[in-house]
Design a protein around this motif. Structure first.
Motif, PDB file in Angstrom:
ATOM      1  N   MET A   8       0.832  -1.205   0.000  1.00 31.20           N
ATOM      2  CA  MET A   8       0.000   0.000   0.000  1.00 31.20           C
ATOM      3  C   MET A   8       0.866   1.254   0.000  1.00 31.20           C
ATOM      4  N   GLU A   9       0.448   2.266  -0.760  1.00 38.43           N
ATOM      5  CA  GLU A   9       1.190   3.523  -0.842  1.00 38.43           C
ATOM      6  C   GLU A   9       0.632   4.582   0.110  1.00 38.43           C
ATOM      7  N   SER A  10      -0.525   4.300   0.709  1.00 41.38           N
ATOM      8  CA  SER A  10      -1.114   5.223   1.680  1.00 41.38           C
ATOM      9  C   SER A  10      -1.717   4.399   2.812  1.00 41.38           C
ATOM     10  N   ASP A  11      -2.279   5.110   3.795  1.00 37.39           N
ATOM     11  CA  ASP A  11      -2.872   4.425   4.950  1.00 37.39           C
ATOM     12  C   ASP A  11      -4.348   4.108   4.757  1.00 37.39           C
ATOM     13  N   ASP A  12      -4.894   4.409   3.600  1.00 41.49           N
ATOM     14  CA  ASP A  12      -6.303   4.110   3.341  1.00 41.49           C
ATOM     15  C   ASP A  12      -6.475   3.908   1.838  1.00 41.49           C
ATOM     16  N   GLU A  13      -6.504   2.660   1.430  1.00 41.31           N
ATOM     17  CA  GLU A  13      -6.709   2.362   0.005  1.00 41.31           C
ATOM     18  C   GLU A  13      -7.207   0.933  -0.165  1.00 41.31           C
ATOM     19  N   TRP A  14      -7.610   0.622  -1.390  1.00 47.40           N
ATOM     20  CA  TRP A  14      -8.134  -0.707  -1.704  1.00 47.40           C
ATOM     21  C   TRP A  14      -6.991  -1.630  -2.131  1.00 47.40           C
ATOM     22  N   ILE A  15      -7.113  -2.890  -1.691  1.00 42.82           N
ATOM     23  CA  ILE A  15      -6.187  -3.913  -2.162  1.00 42.82           C
ATOM     24  C   ILE A  15      -6.984  -4.971  -2.918  1.00 42.82           C
ATOM     25  N   GLU A  16      -6.304  -5.730  -3.736  1.00 42.88           N
ATOM     26  CA  GLU A  16      -6.935  -6.835  -4.457  1.00 42.88           C
ATOM     27  C   GLU A  16      -6.200  -8.128  -4.131  1.00 42.88           C
ATOM     28  N   VAL A  17      -6.969  -9.141  -3.768  1.00 43.01           N
ATOM     29  CA  VAL A  17      -6.408 -10.443  -3.393  1.00 43.01           C
ATOM     30  C   VAL A  17      -6.984 -11.494  -4.329  1.00 43.01           C
ATOM     31  N   GLU A  18      -6.109 -12.228  -4.993  1.00 41.72           N
ATOM     32  CA  GLU A  18      -6.556 -13.288  -5.895  1.00 41.72           C
ATOM     33  C   GLU A  18      -6.712 -14.595  -5.120  1.00 41.72           C
ATOM     34  N   ILE A  19      -7.917 -15.124  -5.129  1.00 41.74           N
ATOM     35  CA  ILE A  19      -8.220 -16.377  -4.417  1.00 41.74           C
ATOM     36  C   ILE A  19      -8.074 -17.534  -5.402  1.00 41.74           C
ATOM     37  N   ASP A  20      -6.995 -18.291  -5.261  1.00 41.60           N
ATOM     38  CA  ASP A  20      -6.738 -19.401  -6.180  1.00 41.60           C
ATOM     39  C   ASP A  20      -7.374 -20.694  -5.658  1.00 41.60           C
ATOM     40  N   GLU A  21      -7.206 -21.777  -6.417  1.00 40.18           N
ATOM     41  CA  GLU A  21      -7.815 -23.065  -6.065  1.00 40.18           C
ATOM     42  C   GLU A  21      -7.300 -23.585  -4.723  1.00 40.18           C
ATOM     43  N   LYS A  22      -6.020 -23.388  -4.483  1.00 35.85           N
ATOM     44  CA  LYS A  22      -5.449 -23.837  -3.221  1.00 35.85           C
ATOM     45  C   LYS A  22      -6.089 -23.112  -2.047  1.00 35.85           C
ATOM     46  N   TRP A  23      -6.304 -21.814  -2.214  1.00 34.45           N
ATOM     47  CA  TRP A  23      -6.943 -21.019  -1.168  1.00 34.45           C
ATOM     48  C   TRP A  23      -8.400 -21.450  -0.986  1.00 34.45           C
ATOM     49  N   LEU A  24      -9.072 -21.729  -2.097  1.00 29.20           N
ATOM     50  CA  LEU A  24     -10.478 -22.129  -2.034  1.00 29.20           C
ATOM     51  C   LEU A  24     -10.687 -23.419  -1.242  1.00 29.20           C
ATOM     52  N   LYS A  25      -9.675 -24.286  -1.243  1.00 35.09           N
ATOM     53  CA  LYS A  25      -9.796 -25.541  -0.492  1.00 35.09           C
ATOM     54  C   LYS A  25      -9.896 -25.301   1.007  1.00 35.09           C
ATOM     55  N   ARG A  26      -9.471 -24.117   1.455  1.00 36.28           N
ATOM     56  CA  ARG A  26      -9.574 -23.793   2.881  1.00 36.28           C
ATOM     57  C   ARG A  26     -10.944 -23.207   3.242  1.00 36.28           C
ATOM     58  N   PHE A  27     -11.803 -22.995   2.244  1.00 39.82           N
ATOM     59  CA  PHE A  27     -13.171 -22.547   2.503  1.00 39.82           C
ATOM     60  C   PHE A  27     -13.982 -23.767   2.949  1.00 39.82           C
ATOM     61  N   ARG A  28     -14.287 -23.850   4.233  1.00 35.92           N
ATOM     62  CA  ARG A  28     -14.922 -25.057   4.778  1.00 35.92           C
ATOM     63  C   ARG A  28     -16.358 -24.865   5.249  1.00 35.92           C
ATOM     64  N   PHE A  29     -16.798 -23.616   5.418  1.00 31.31           N
ATOM     65  CA  PHE A  29     -18.067 -23.390   6.103  1.00 31.31           C
ATOM     66  C   PHE A  29     -19.154 -22.771   5.235  1.00 31.31           C
TER      67      PHE A  29
END
Length: 462
Positions: free
Chosen positions: A246-267
């Motif tokens: 981040m370049e400032s203290d208030d901004e948007w970030i983008e996170v790419e949720i890949d297949e490996k990450w999706l496997k941790r979605f359990r609920f």
């Protein structure tokens, strides 16, 4: 405008009348039963009497409570013995209280009473531990966490239940509340609450508030699926790479949720499906610092981060901080239940009775809570610039509700009498109001906040 018009005693009376009608219903009678033969006959302590006994319990001994209860409902000649009470309360199924907590909220939101923060309900999720009577049966039932001092059940010194609630901080009531085994995780508990309250909060604009541990990609994705906004305090290791860039203290970030990450979605299947369709998770991140001194007068500096999906065009940084500060009301509610209401003082060593003790206190807290918010609204309406702000003292309010024999009118559905009681309670407003200290911060872990890097804001016990 008269104060009682502002407090809306007629609408509150209607709410409590409708809730009493529900308590007397065949549906609740069925939910009360552990066995089909339970609560089939109209005894001195029938199913709805036991429910009210638990909700309005506030004496220190069982005999004193029985005397107070039957005197309050003008049925002293029908007072049962302590042995008969112990037999009756063991029949009561705790599921009836989880249903009643949820339904109280549902009835409340169907009225004109709910207040909003900029057209939103502020709904906070948080967990705690509730102490359960110590015995081997409860140790087995509620379990325990292994550690350096607890190697097996014989090392357990205190039995606890993992408790959690979804709490409307704008209106002072728990929408949902759960008691689980001690090792139960906060994450699945949060999902249970979100699923169970989906219909109750349907068509409402919601801002979900939560402390650390609730900022996972799965929870945020589930909130997006529900179309809820959120303000969640983040952990430093959450989305670490994106936050660091981040370049400032208030901004948007983008996170790419890949297949490996999706496997941790359990609920949440809905969250998983949403991220499959749109793998990019966008989060507005706010970074702040605060400095504090500990009890040894040593200075520290801690970095804080907050996650939200509220736009900067609609909500400034300072407003996000103000919204998050209101989450503290759920902490105050837990403290009130444990200290003032003595929610951990049980009338039986039976595990289910202990559950009923706690659930019923939550319901009483809701009844007092919605009255308190109306009284706070009146105090806010009276407030003028450059004068002290006041809120209602919840401890004194709860005592007045007990002392005015609110139970009798509530239990027998006397709508006009309920209104009179509420009017009488609100007449005490000037006597039970307490000032809001400006720039108040709560000491935790031996810390005292010294300065903040943004404009200070208030944390109210409202």
């Amino acid at each position: 405008m008269m104060m009682n018009d502002v407090v809306k005693s007629s609408e509150l009376s209607e709410l409590f009348f409708d809730f009493n009608t529900l308590i007397h219903s065949a549906k609740v009678n069925d939910l009360c039963r552990k066995k089909k033969c339970d609560f089939t006959r109209n005894r001195n302590m029938n199913f709805y009497s036991i429910i009210y006994y638990f909700i309005f319990r506030n004496r220190t001994t069982t005999n004193a409570e029985l005397t107070h209860f039957y005197s309050s409902i003008d049925r002293f000649e029908k007072r049962i013995s302590k042995q008969a009470l112990n037999k009756a309360i063991r029949k009561l199924n705790p599921n009836v209280f989880t249903y009643l907590i949820n339904q109280f909220a549902s009835i409340y939101y169907s009225t004109s009473l709910p207040k909003k923060y900029r057209d939103h309900l502020l709904i906070a999720e948080d967990g705690t531990y509730m102490e359960i009577p110590y015995n081997l049966l409860n140790i087995n039932e509620f379990q325990f966490a292994l550690g350096s001092h607890v190697r097996d059940m014989f090392d357990v010194k205190k039995v606890q239940s993992k408790a959690g609630g979804l709490y409307d901080v704008t209106n002072g009531l728990f929408i949902d509340f759960s008691l689980k085994q001690a090792p139960y995780s906060e994450t699945p508990l949060a999902f249970e609450h979100l699923y169970r309250t989906r219909e109750v909060l349907e068509n409402q604009k919601v801002i979900y508030l939560a402390d650390r541990n609730y900022g996972s990609a799965e929870i945020i994705s589930h909130l997006e699926d529900l179309r809820y906004s959120y303000v969640i305090r983040g952990k430093s290791n959450f989305y670490k790479k994106q936050v660091a860039s981040m370049e400032s203290d208030d901004e948007w970030i983008e996170v790419e949720i890949d297949e490996k990450w999706l496997k941790r979605f359990r609920f949440s299947p809905e969250a998983k499906e949403l991220r499959k369709e749109n793998p990019t998770l966008r989060i507005r991140v706010i970074k702040r610092e605060y400095r504090y001194t500990d009890n040894k007068n040593k200075e520290h500096c801690e970095k804080l981060i907050y996650f939200t999906n509220l736009s900067s065009e609609s909500f400034t940084t300072a407003e996000i901080m103000e919204i998050y500060s209101r989450r503290w009301d759920i902490e105050v509610s837990y403290k009130t239940m444990k200290t003032t209401q003595e929610v951990e003082r049980h009338i039986s060593s039976d595990g289910d009775v202990a559950r009923n003790d706690i659930y019923a206190k939550v319901l009483f807290h809701n009844i007092a809570g919605v009255i308190r918010k109306e009284m706070n609204q009146e105090l806010e309406n009276r407030h003028t610039p450059d004068t002290k702000e006041y809120v209602t003292n919840i401890t004194q309010l709860q005592a007045i509700i007990h002392d005015t024999n609110f139970l009798y009118c509530f239990m027998f559905g006397l709508k006009e009498r309920i209104k009179e009681k509420i009017d009488n309670i609100t007449k005490h407003l000037n006597k039970i109001k307490v000032p809001v200290r400006p720039n108040r911060h709560f000491q935790r872990w031996g810390r005292s906040v010294k300065q903040k890097s943004i404009k200070t804001y208030k944390k109210r016990q409202t």
